[in-house]
Design a protein around this motif. Sequence first.
Motif, short mmCIF file in Angstrom:
data_model
loop_
_atom_site.label_atom_id
_atom_site.label_comp_id
_atom_site.label_asym_id
_atom_site.label_seq_id
_atom_site.Cartn_x
_atom_site.Cartn_y
_atom_site.Cartn_z
N UNK A 203 0.20 -14.48 -2.14
CA UNK A 203 -0.02 -14.13 -0.76
C UNK A 203 -1.26 -13.41 -0.36
N UNK A 204 -1.67 -12.53 -1.21
CA UNK A 204 -2.96 -11.76 -0.67
C UNK A 204 -4.05 -12.92 -0.81
N UNK A 205 -3.85 -13.64 -1.75
CA UNK A 205 -4.99 -14.61 -1.64
C UNK A 205 -4.89 -15.58 -0.64
N UNK A 206 -4.01 -15.99 -0.02
CA UNK A 206 -3.75 -16.90 0.95
C UNK A 206 -4.12 -16.16 2.24
N UNK A 207 -3.98 -14.81 2.35
CA UNK A 207 -4.54 -13.91 3.37
C UNK A 207 -6.03 -13.68 3.66
N UNK A 208 -6.54 -13.98 2.30
CA UNK A 208 -8.02 -13.64 2.20
C UNK A 208 -8.22 -11.93 2.02
N UNK A 209 -7.10 -11.37 1.40
CA UNK A 209 -7.32 -10.06 1.10
C UNK A 209 -8.08 -10.03 -0.54
N UNK A 210 -8.33 -8.74 -0.83
CA UNK A 210 -9.19 -8.46 -1.86
C UNK A 210 -8.21 -8.39 -3.23
N UNK A 240 -6.43 -2.29 0.71
CA UNK A 240 -7.66 -1.51 0.78
C UNK A 240 -7.36 -0.17 1.21
N UNK A 241 -6.26 0.29 1.17
CA UNK A 241 -5.86 1.74 1.49
C UNK A 241 -5.50 2.87 0.17
N UNK A 242 -5.57 4.17 0.57
CA UNK A 242 -4.80 4.85 -0.50
C UNK A 242 -3.33 4.93 -0.02
N UNK A 243 -2.49 4.84 -1.02
CA UNK A 243 -0.97 5.14 -0.97
C UNK A 243 -0.75 6.27 -1.68
N UNK A 244 -0.30 7.47 -1.21
CA UNK A 244 -0.21 8.68 -1.86
C UNK A 244 1.07 9.44 -1.51
N UNK A 245 1.85 9.82 -2.43
CA UNK A 245 2.81 10.84 -2.48
C UNK A 245 2.27 12.20 -2.95
N UNK A 246 2.24 13.12 -2.04
CA UNK A 246 1.85 14.46 -2.33
C UNK A 246 2.49 14.96 -3.83
N UNK A 247 1.67 15.54 -4.37
CA UNK A 247 2.11 16.14 -5.58
C UNK A 247 2.59 15.37 -6.74
#
Length: 303
Positions: A203-210, A240-247
Amino acid sequence: MLPVLIASLALDLIMGEPPTLVHPVVYVGKISERLIKPFKGKGYGVVLWFVSVVPVLFLCLVLLYLPFKLIEIPLLVLVLKTTFSIRMLYTIVSSSIPLREESRKIVQNIVRRDLREVSLGHVASASIESLFESLVDGITSPLFWFLVLGLPGALLQRFANTMDSMVGYKTPQLIEEGYFSAKMDTILNYIPARLTGLTMLLAGLLMGLNVRSAINSLRNANMESPNAKYPIAIAAGLLGVRLEKVNAYSVGSGNLPSTEDVKRALTLFRLTLLLYLLFLLTCYYYLYGIALLSYPYGLMELL
């Protein structure tokens, strides 16, 4: 059971969740809630799992033996629908944008962590993480097991996931008692998590994502869950983002997600789900044809 699957998908998209009174997952949760006893051992955890799951599973499967087909088919459609939830998940995440203070309460409906004090970027991160983790736990995994084992497989996966959410915590009170529930959930989601990850990459490939960034994000992901890291790390890399759960963990690079990133995540979710459903429906057709109730037990009966 291809027509039953299609009808169940339509029912979910049109009406959403059925009342709790007729929702088998709710009863599994209620039984386990009454029986959970802190600091119990692994043996009790196994008993807890079977006592909570087997009675509800048995009552649901009785529907396969009803003598009246006109009643049986609608009931099967309804029961299968309770094993997955597309509309509710999508509605909650989409309602959280644009990001605002109210988003904390909205996203809190689908996450365990406390969102009252974290930044709005962490709220957006939690919504994207839950969107794609729930894509596996609550949609692609039960549908995969419906393909393999029919209605029993879909119900078993959904009930196992419910038990994990009830008791599968690594706290001093539940770490032993919840071991079996957590392990069953991990086993049943192992293949679907990886299939979903591959579909996300397509899906990412079809959307032109990295896509390359997504693969690198997965390789570098240091997450405790062997299954959740696939959809979460791949989503982080594609967006292209940071997904983070603190600690707990941080995957991907860049900034925490914004409103626009959540919108792109929803687009990725829709396309991934569409591709996955096309794949599954094709498999159903070539394995079982369009038989309505010929293979209620999936490949077990086919073989």
